[in-house]
Design an enzyme around this catalytic site. Structure first.
Site, PDB file in Angstrom:
ATOM      1  N   CYS A  20      -5.000  11.221   7.459  1.00 58.30           N
ATOM      2  CA  CYS A  20      -6.225  10.936   8.216  1.00 58.30           C
ATOM      3  C   CYS A  20      -6.206  11.564   9.614  1.00 58.30           C
ATOM      4  CB  CYS A  20      -6.440   9.428   8.334  1.00 58.30           C
ATOM      5  SG  CYS A  20      -6.638   8.637   6.733  1.00 58.30           S
ATOM      6  N   HIS A  61     -10.759   7.709  14.738  1.00 64.63           N
ATOM      7  CA  HIS A  61     -10.796   7.822  13.281  1.00 64.63           C
ATOM      8  C   HIS A  61     -11.569   6.635  12.713  1.00 64.63           C
ATOM      9  CE1 HIS A  61      -9.743   8.214   9.178  1.00 64.63           C
ATOM     10  NE2 HIS A  61      -8.812   7.277   9.188  1.00 64.63           N
ATOM     11  N   ASN A 111     -13.909   5.141   5.196  1.00 62.37           N
ATOM     12  CA  ASN A 111     -12.861   5.995   5.758  1.00 62.37           C
ATOM     13  C   ASN A 111     -12.796   7.288   4.936  1.00 62.37           C
ATOM     14  OD1 ASN A 111     -10.465   7.229   6.463  1.00 62.37           O
ATOM     15  ND2 ASN A 111      -9.221   5.362   6.365  1.00 62.37           N
TER      16      ASN A 111
HETATM   17  O1  UT7 Z   1      -6.831   5.764   7.853  1.00 64.63           O
HETATM   18  C1  UT7 Z   1      -5.709   4.986   7.823  1.00 64.63           C
HETATM   19  C2  UT7 Z   1      -5.779   4.295   6.530  1.00 64.63           C
HETATM   20  N1  UT7 Z   1      -6.016   2.912   6.476  1.00 64.63           N
HETATM   21  C3  UT7 Z   1      -6.430   2.052   7.420  1.00 64.63           C
HETATM   22  O2  UT7 Z   1      -6.662   2.355   8.543  1.00 64.63           O
HETATM   23  C4  UT7 Z   1      -6.548   0.620   7.026  1.00 64.63           C
HETATM   24  C5  UT7 Z   1      -5.732  -0.279   7.909  1.00 64.63           C
HETATM   25  N2  UT7 Z   1      -5.760  -1.664   7.488  1.00 64.63           N
HETATM   26  C6  UT7 Z   1      -6.894  -2.402   7.457  1.00 64.63           C
HETATM   27  O3  UT7 Z   1      -7.962  -1.928   7.770  1.00 64.63           O
HETATM   28  C7  UT7 Z   1      -6.778  -3.852   7.087  1.00 64.63           C
HETATM   29  O4  UT7 Z   1      -5.422  -4.208   7.052  1.00 64.63           O
HETATM   30  C8  UT7 Z   1      -7.439  -4.204   5.730  1.00 64.63           C
HETATM   31  C9  UT7 Z   1      -8.941  -4.072   5.858  1.00 64.63           C
HETATM   32  C10 UT7 Z   1      -6.924  -3.295   4.641  1.00 64.63           C
HETATM   33  C11 UT7 Z   1      -7.129  -5.638   5.347  1.00 64.63           C
HETATM   34  O5  UT7 Z   1      -7.570  -6.510   6.341  1.00 64.63           O
HETATM   35  P1  UT7 Z   1      -6.611  -7.667   6.868  1.00 64.63           P
HETATM   36  O6  UT7 Z   1      -7.372  -8.434   7.828  1.00 64.63           O
HETATM   37  O7  UT7 Z   1      -5.337  -6.999   7.345  1.00 64.63           O
HETATM   38  O8  UT7 Z   1      -6.370  -8.504   5.563  1.00 64.63           O
HETATM   39  P2  UT7 Z   1      -5.020  -8.827   4.813  1.00 64.63           P
HETATM   40  O9  UT7 Z   1      -4.445  -7.606   4.198  1.00 64.63           O
HETATM   41  O10 UT7 Z   1      -4.130  -9.598   5.762  1.00 64.63           O
HETATM   42  O11 UT7 Z   1      -5.532  -9.786   3.686  1.00 64.63           O
HETATM   43  C12 UT7 Z   1      -6.178 -11.029   3.995  1.00 64.63           C
HETATM   44  C13 UT7 Z   1      -6.668 -11.641   2.698  1.00 64.63           C
HETATM   45  C14 UT7 Z   1      -5.631 -11.636   1.567  1.00 64.63           C
HETATM   46  O12 UT7 Z   1      -5.770 -12.853   0.846  1.00 64.63           O
HETATM   47  P3  UT7 Z   1      -4.737 -14.060   1.081  1.00 64.63           P
HETATM   48  O13 UT7 Z   1      -3.405 -13.496   0.730  1.00 64.63           O
HETATM   49  O14 UT7 Z   1      -4.871 -14.419   2.531  1.00 64.63           O
HETATM   50  O15 UT7 Z   1      -5.230 -15.102   0.129  1.00 64.63           O
HETATM   51  C15 UT7 Z   1      -6.070 -10.496   0.687  1.00 64.63           C
HETATM   52  O16 UT7 Z   1      -5.681 -10.678  -0.653  1.00 64.63           O
HETATM   53  O17 UT7 Z   1      -7.779 -10.901   2.194  1.00 64.63           O
HETATM   54  C16 UT7 Z   1      -7.564 -10.579   0.820  1.00 64.63           C
HETATM   55  N3  UT7 Z   1      -8.232  -9.320   0.532  1.00 64.63           N
HETATM   56  C17 UT7 Z   1      -9.512  -9.270   0.118  1.00 64.63           C
HETATM   57  N4  UT7 Z   1     -10.413 -10.216  -0.129  1.00 64.63           N
HETATM   58  C18 UT7 Z   1     -11.634  -9.800  -0.545  1.00 64.63           C
HETATM   59  C19 UT7 Z   1      -7.739  -8.057   0.655  1.00 64.63           C
HETATM   60  N5  UT7 Z   1      -8.690  -7.167   0.305  1.00 64.63           N
HETATM   61  C20 UT7 Z   1      -9.786  -7.893  -0.017  1.00 64.63           C
HETATM   62  C21 UT7 Z   1     -11.076  -7.536  -0.454  1.00 64.63           C
HETATM   63  N6  UT7 Z   1     -11.959  -8.531  -0.684  1.00 64.63           N
HETATM   64  N7  UT7 Z   1     -11.466  -6.266  -0.614  1.00 64.63           N
END
Ligand code: UT7
Length: 341
Positions: A119, A263, A293
């Site tokens: 990215c 980004h 993204n």
């Molecule tokens: O370009 C570089 C590439 N990537 C990025 O920049 C992405 C960087 N990371 C992020 O943007 C965030 O970490 C995410 C958007 C991927 C995730 O957000 P988060 O606030 O860090 O959530 P999390 O991974 O801590 O997950 C929180 C909860 C989990 O459930 P439990 O374990 O708390 O019950 C996940 O299973 O959200 C759940 N979850 C979802 N729920 C509904 C994860 N993805 C989803 C989803 N829909 N799509």
């Protein structure tokens, strides 16, 4: 006159984009995986993304964005010295997508190569283009970011498939004429990396370590694997630090920046960077709600939209930053010139 003032300046003189026409909304995604529009909007800011049709590829999108960027710069493809394509999902492992683009657009006098910094690819490619121009090795360079993310997304993994989209952006970088202030200038670029964090964002299979096999396909190892929270932290810290470093390298202050284009991965990441820098929200550009993204394409697409929407105008100073797999990240400050899209 010191030596510094005699070095050629590198300026962005043209921009182009290509976005597939197919829109995939959060509501439609919620029919494929266990997610919701609310969750995606709250946690990422993304509302929809573009998805390539079967005949659309990293190359086809790169070609269209390139043609538009050349038209925007009013430059013939045969005037190009170099074509650089930043991509993590090239047309083929080899030959490079840059060579295929070079042929398709008729850049008959140009060298061509791909650059892989995920990215952060566009910022990395900007630094290469600037260095070639400042050193006098090239005068006209085409920098492309093109990504068909939908082909490497695991559509069963809700933690990644909601984030990405397809698209391409391209910029023409030219040696600025002495005294032509309307051309603007890429004033400085800084690059950083931390390979110790490589495991947090990768496609494990398909390379020399894990060549394609029935097993790798069965294990879904050809798709993006991401440790979201680690990438999130790295992106906020990395891009904020890169902005500070690039301003330091040019003796500029934050007040000298008119617009920040980070980004376009996640609205919360951009907000984290903004608050670390203490920039007013009015100076932050964001279009990820429309495209998700798009990896190495996100910055040129955002610059293009900002110009089109009259948010980015001649005479402004824009700071851009990229962050992605590697980890690799970096930032650039650009005095914006006359760019017509
Ligand atoms: O370009 C570089 C590439 N990537 C990025 O920049 C992405 C960087 N990371 C992020 O943007 C965030 O970490 C995410 C958007 C991927 C995730 O957000 P988060 O606030 O860090 O959530 P999390 O991974 O801590 O997950 C929180 C909860 C989990 O459930 P439990 O374990 O708390 O019950 C996940 O299973 O959200 C759940 N979850 C979802 N729920 C509904 C994860 N993805 C989803 C989803 N829909 N799509």
């Amino acid at each position: 006159m010191n030596n510094q003032t005699r070095l050629p300046r590198a300026a962005i003189t043209g921009l182009g984009v290509y976005l597939p026409s197919k829109i995939l909304t959060n509501q439609e995604l919620a029919k494929i995986v266990d997610t919701s529009d609310d969750w995606i909007v709250q946690r990422t800011g993304i509302r929809e993304r573009r998805i390539a049709a079967p005949e659309e590829t990293t190359l086809s999108m790169a070609i269209e964005a390139s043609k538009q960027a050349l038209a925007s710069a009013r430059l013939g493809a045969d005037q190009l010295d170099l074509v650089i394509c930043a991509t993590l999902i090239p047309e083929h492992t080899f030959p490079s997508t840059a060579c295929l683009t070079q042929d398709a657009i008729g850049a008959t006098k140009a060298g061509a190569f791909d650059l892989e910094a995920a990215c952060a690819g566009f910022v990395y490619a900007l630094s290469v283009a600037r260095a070639y121009i400042v050193s006098g090795m090239a005068k006209n360079i085409l920098v492309i970011g093109s990504e068909t993310m939908s082909r490497v997304i695991d559509w069963q993994d809700r933690s990644t498939c909601v984030l990405f989209g397809d698209g391409a952006g391209a910029a023409v970088i030219q040696a600025a004429q002495e005294g032509d202030t309307a051309m603007g200038e890429i004033e400085s670029v800084v690059l950083m990396s931390d390979g110790a964090k490589a495991c947090h964002l990768m496609i494990p299979a398909g390379g020399s370590k894990m060549p394609a096999s029935e097993q790798t396909v069965r294990d879904r190892q050809h798709f993006i694997k991401m440790n979201g929270p680690e990438v999130f932290k790295g992106a906020v810290r990395g891009m904020a630090d890169a902005f500070h470093q690039v301003l330091k390298s040019t003796n500029l202050q934050l007040e000298d920046v008119d617009l920040m284009v980070a980004h376009q991965a996640n609205a919360r990441i951009i907000e984290g960077v903004r608050s670390r820098l203490d920039l007013p929200t009015s100076k932050v550009y964001q279009n990820l709600q429309r495209y998700g993204n798009t990896s190495g394409a996100s910055i040129p697409i955002a610059l293009y939209d900002a110009v089109r929407e009259d948010v980015l105008k001649e005479g402004m100073r824009v700071a851009v930053a990229g962050f992605g797999g590697g980890f690799a990240w970096g930032a650039a400050v650009i005095k914006w010139g006359k760019v017509t899209v």
